[in-house]
Design an enzyme around this catalytic site. Structure first.
Site: not given
Ligand code: 5GP
Ligand code: ZN
Length: 114
Positions: A30, A87, A93-94, A100-102
């Site tokens: 991330d 998320n 918070g998506q 995607h899985l964090h």
């Molecule tokens: P969400 O908030 O949708 O659960 O998570 C999206 C995640 O994607 C966030 O933690 C954010 O930092 C990450 N992210 C967004 N854009 C990019 C990118 O261009 N490259 C990478 N490596 N991570 C990204």
């Protein structure tokens, strides 16, 4: 899907630190890490969120979880502990609408999450 940043990362059209890749998914760092280990595991198939995953995706979802565990192991946090988070939609918070899985680890985490 056109314009999707995670589809671009999966296609190698946008740079990322890749931890793992196979024909169905990739795992990468991330770029705004919230923990010492913060990886994202994504399917190559564009699925907007967990809401859009159907019964036909059940095996793929299982594979993503297995790659999440493998990533935690390879990043060295499988014994200390790690968290896998999906998320889904705004209140959770998506921000990126490609499933995607964090995989988070390397520090103590609170429960319940904020
Ligand atoms: P969400 O908030 O949708 O659960 O998570 C999206 C995640 O994607 C966030 O933690 C954010 O930092 C990450 N992210 C967004 N854009 C990019 C990118 O261009 N490259 C990478 N490596 N991570 C990204
Ligand atoms: Zn996508």
């Amino acid at each position: 899907m056109l314009g999707c940043i995670f589809c671009k990362i999966a296609a190698g059209e946008r740079p990322a630190t890749i931890y793992y890749r196979d024909d169905r998914c990739i795992a990468f760092q991330d770029n705004r890490a919230q923990a010492p280990v913060h990886a994202l595991v994504i399917p190559r198939k564009h699925i907007s969120s967990l809401n859009e995953a159907g019964p036909e995706d059940a095996e793929l979802l299982g594979h993503l979880l297995s790659v999440a565990a493998r990533t935690a192991q390879e990043r060295g946090v499988h014994r200390s502990g790690f968290r896998v988070v999906i998320n889904t939609n705004p209140e959770a918070g998506q921000t990126v609408y490609h499933l995607h899985l964090h995989v988070l680890g390397g520090r103590t985490m609170d429960w319940p999450p904020g």
